[in-house]
Every structure is written in C-alpha cells, then in structure tokens.
Write an enzyme that holds these catalytic residues in place. Structure first.
Site: not given
Length: 313
Positions: A223, A121, A171, A24
């Site tokens: 995402d 996140n 996200n 990520e």
C-alpha cells in the site's frame, strides 16, 4: 525460517474517537509540527489535523476533524507556496482543498462519469514539486479484466500527462535519495515498479519489476510507501499487520508488526524526520476482536527518512 528481522512496532499511538474506516495519506508539516491524514470512507470524508511534539512525536490534544464536501478524497499533499491549501486526489481527479474551510476547487477531472469502476487513488509529489497520481480499476482488480488505470503527472503549470498505463491499483509513490529512481506500488499485481527518473524533465523510463510480493496474502498487498535516507523502502502492508522495509535492490530487510490487520500508509515526521507514523483501516470484512485498525501508530526506527515533498503550484 526468514532471513529478515521482525520487530514489534508497539501499540496504538493516537486513538481516533471514532476509528477511521480507511485511514490514509499521512503527511507531516514541520512549520507547525502537525500531522495530517484522511479517512477516505467516512461520510462525509474527513481530514484529521493533529498537533505533535516535534522532538518526541507525542500527540498534543486531539485532532481537528475537517469535513470535505466530496464523495471521497484518496490522497493529500501540501502546496509549497499557498498557505493552508492541499492538493488532493479525489475520486475523479485532482482538486485543491482549503485547510480551514473545507472548500474544494476541482482543477483537473481525469475520470469521466461513464468510466464505471474507475477512481483516482494514491499519489506522490516529486522533488521538483510535480504531483503524481495512480488510478484504481475495480473490474481489473476483482475480475481480472484488462486494466484501464493510468499513472498521471500533474505539473505546476496545470499540464497533465499520462506517464504509464495498465495500472490496476495505484498506491505508494516515492523517489530515491539521489532522485535517479521513482518507485510505484501497484497493489493489483502486488508489484513495486522502479523507473529511471529525470528530475529536469519529469520523464520516466526503463520500467523494472523491483519487488513481486508472491508471499502476500490473498486480498493483501503493498500500500503506502516512504523512503529513508539510505534509500530503503518502507511499505505499509494491507492485510499483513506490518510495515515492510526493503533495500533499494528489493531485498526484504525488516518486518515491523502492529496490532492492526490493515496497515495503509506511512510518513516520516518530527523535527529530524526520524519518526514513522502509520495509518490503518478497519478490515473490509468488518471489525475483528483485538484488531486496532482505524487508529494511528508511531515507530522510532533509528534512521531518518526523506520528507514528503510539497506541490509547487
């Protein structure tokens, strides 16, 4: 029949010796032409730092792997005036991370120990250097309960403000080239939200549903995200083996396909910000035959992107 272009994004560009479980948050640093990304679910979680050729985007050698003494970090950005330091989203909030030693300094705890099923996140930094962060509420995501997640803004002076509520799975966050709009992916309802953005104050208003991914597969969705110089949104699609390109009006323009089912996050890099780097993950159901999840991909689309900004504190 679709009315958008479908393109082949190519094979794996950088093969991690051990595939990332959940790669990520890639970011590119121009000063030393390095690409940085994280593996959220590694034990311990890790930051990967790879030297690349600034013109071609070719990898030079192997990535240095930095182990981080936290249960997880979910996003990282550079600090503008503090060399060798990241601002990161960790499971319960915001911290600074030393690039050389892995030392952590927690600066803001946002989620209490009693808030089960909640974690911070993905994140973004606005053009003025403020850090924005979205929550994940696992109960709302999996069971449809009332979402408790928030969208936070952490300013360089240390103040922290709740900017929106009702977030299920926060996200990608990005800004239009003229900074008039902010975009925010909520993977829970599979929506890209657009807000009017005031760069001077950091305020957002006029929340609008720009894209609703009703054609996303079960368990998949929007995402990580970056913006190009024309204002198009480049969104990594979890569960769809592709990066999708949408116009500022929300029209699907392109699908760039890769040999990995779970594409996770995008960033621009190279000396002209004209190379797209994309991280990926191993599907939560486990590795699949022929799937290249867990490695990093590179794509040269023929357009320039907006850089990811650095935190001003």
């Amino acid at each position: 029949m679709t009315d958008h272009l479908t393109k082949n994004g190519g094979d794996v560009w950088y093969r991690n010796p051990t595939p990332n479980t959940l790669g990520e948050s890639p970011i590119y640093r121009e000063s030393d032409s390095t690409l940085h990304w994280i593996d959220i679910l590694a034990k311990p979680c890790t930051v990967h730092i790879l030297k690349i050729d600034p013109t071609t985007g070719d990898a030079i050698g192997s990535a240095r792997v930095l182990e981080v003494p936290l249960d997880s970090i979910h996003a990282l950005y550079f600090r503008r005036d503090v060399k060798g330091s990241y601002i990161v989203a960790y499971r319960q909030g915001i911290a600074f991370l030393d690039e050389q030693t892995g030392a952590i300094e927690v600066v803001k705890k946002l989620i209490g120990d009693e808030e089960q099923g909640m974690n911070s996140n993905d994140a973004g930094v606005d053009p003025q250097g403020r850090f924005w962060l979205g929550d994940v509420d696992a109960s709302a995501f999996m069971k449809g309960t009332e979402p408790r997640g928030k969208l936070w803004r952490y300013d360089p002076d240390g103040s922290c403000t709740v900017m929106d509520t009702g977030v299920i799975c926060g996200n990608g966050i990005g800004w239009s080239p003229d900074s008039k709009y902010m975009y925010f992916n909520d993977t829970g309802p599979k929506v890209v939200w657009r807000y009017d953005f005031d760069g001077k104050t950091g305020d957002i208003s006029n929340k609008t549903k720009l894209i609703e991914g009703t054609d996303f597969p079960q368990g998949g969705g929007n995402d990580g995200m970056v913006i190009d110089e024309t204002g198009n949104l480049w969104i990594a699609m979890w569960g769809m083996n592709e990066v999708r390109v949408y116009s500022p009006e929300g029209k699907l323009l392109q699908s760039i396909q890769f040999p990995a089912k779970c594409m996770t996050c995008t960033t621009w890099g190279g000396k002209d910000n004209d190379i797209l780097f994309v991280t990926s993950a191993i599907p939560f159901t486990g590795p699949e035959a022929g799937d290249e999840g867990g490695h990093v991909f590179r794509y040269k689309p023929g357009v320039k992107g907006l850089p990811k900004y650095s935190f001003a504190g």
